[in-house]
Design an enzyme around this catalytic site. Structure first.
Site, PDB file in Angstrom:
ATOM      1  N   LYS A  38     -15.506 -59.208 -58.485  1.00  0.00           N
ATOM      2  CA  LYS A  38     -15.756 -59.827 -59.791  1.00  0.00           C
ATOM      3  C   LYS A  38     -15.858 -61.346 -59.661  1.00  0.00           C
ATOM      4  O   LYS A  38     -16.783 -61.973 -60.182  1.00  0.00           O
ATOM      5  CB  LYS A  38     -14.640 -59.432 -60.759  1.00  0.00           C
ATOM      6  N   LYS A  53     -11.450 -72.594 -59.386  1.00  0.00           N
ATOM      7  CA  LYS A  53     -10.856 -71.319 -58.979  1.00  0.00           C
ATOM      8  C   LYS A  53     -11.864 -70.454 -58.236  1.00  0.00           C
ATOM      9  O   LYS A  53     -11.537 -69.808 -57.225  1.00  0.00           O
ATOM     10  CB  LYS A  53     -10.326 -70.587 -60.212  1.00  0.00           C
TER      11      LYS A  53
END
Length: 300
Positions: free
Chosen positions: A242, A173
């Site tokens: 993030k 991911k």
């Protein structure tokens, strides 16, 4: 054989549609909501139950899906005073958040000692596909745990790839987001440079669209650039930062050069640092345009 009971934590932009699909496919669903009462009330009206704590959720469910911001939130839900682990039941946790792989692997080891299985199953695509049940999922975990998780994941995903052991889903991911967010940074910079030369976004799009550099991400990005559709790609710049920070930590831990990743992260850090963290990714084009001294109002 009776279907497993499903719990769901995190009914935000993505989780709301995902949870609706779990219900629509006939699963018994219990939710844990914090801020989004509207989503919770909608799901309860559709037939879901609501738990008062993560512990209660684990007591009532067999498979628990997490769709929260990142590793700190996942760890709090699992290990908090009334966390999932405190129920002492052999549940399966499917972490669909974009989490730090090192945290995921450590958490899986801790949970295995308590008879709790963990599959990291982060998502690709947008809230639109979450609502339609056509997300992409990359899942890490043992063959047995993946086989157990797959029917639940299939309620909201059309493409499910088993990436390997626990942690590999979250690693993949991060790589997926590195590629997409890298494109975002390139598009934003290219548009600003083009504006300096008098090239409009419409001209840029006329060259790229339908060519070899066209793709789904390009199209949602430019739906905002050209049409000013704020909801074209609902993924916050702060979340992008993030994820790129997780990637940077992974690169450092593995002593792998990551110069392009550092440059992309800096673009997002610049946007967040100038107060645009809650804006969506395509709005990076406005931030870079403003800093470059060109108009942020595309096509005007």
């Amino acid at each position: 054989m009776a279907r497993e009971r499903v719990g769901f934590v995190g009914i935000g932009l993505m989780g709301r549609g995902m949870a609706k699909n779990v219900l629509a496919k006939g699963y018994d669903l219990t939710i844990l909501a914090h801020r989004r009462r509207e989503a919770a009330e909608e799901l309860v009206a559709l037939g879901a139950s609501e738990a008062a704590s993560a512990r209660e959720l684990a007591e009532r469910c067999d498979v628990v899906v997490l769709c929260v911001t990142g590793s700190p939130q996942v760890e709090a839900i699992v290990h908090g005073p009334d966390g999932l682990a405190s129920a002492g039941r052999p549940i399966l946790i499917c972490d669909c958040s974009t989490s730090d792989p090192s945290s995921t692997v450590r958490l899986a080891t801790e949970l295995a000692a308590k008879g709790i299985a963990l599959v990291d199953a982060p998502l690709s695509r947008t809230p639109k596909e979450a609502e339609a049940g056509t997300l992409d999922v990359m899942a890490g975990g043992s063959e047995a745990d993946f086989a157990r998780a797959r029917p639940v994941l299939a309620t909201f995903a059309q493409k499910i790839v088993h990436t390997g052991p626990v942690g590999s889903g979250h690693t993949m991911k991060l790589l997926n987001n590195f590629v997409s967010l890298g494109y975002a940074a390139i598009y934003a910079e290219a548009l600003a440079l083009g504006a300096k030369a008098g090239l409009t976004p419409q001209v840029f799009d006329g060259v790229i669209r339908g060519g070899r550099m066209d793709c789904g991400f390009y199209q949602t990005f430019f739906k905002y650039v050209l049409e000013r559709d704020r909801d074209a790609h609902r993924f916050a710049l702060a979340n992008g930062l993030k994820d790129l920070s997780y990637l940077s930590a992974f690169a450092n831990a593995t002593q792998t050069p990551n110069p392009v990743g550092a440059a992309v992260r800096n673009s997002f850090a610049l946007a967040v640092g100038t107060g645009h963290g809650e804006d969506y990714v395509p709005m990076l084009s406005d931030v870079i345009a403003d800093l470059s001294g060109v108009t942020a109002k595309r096509g005007e």
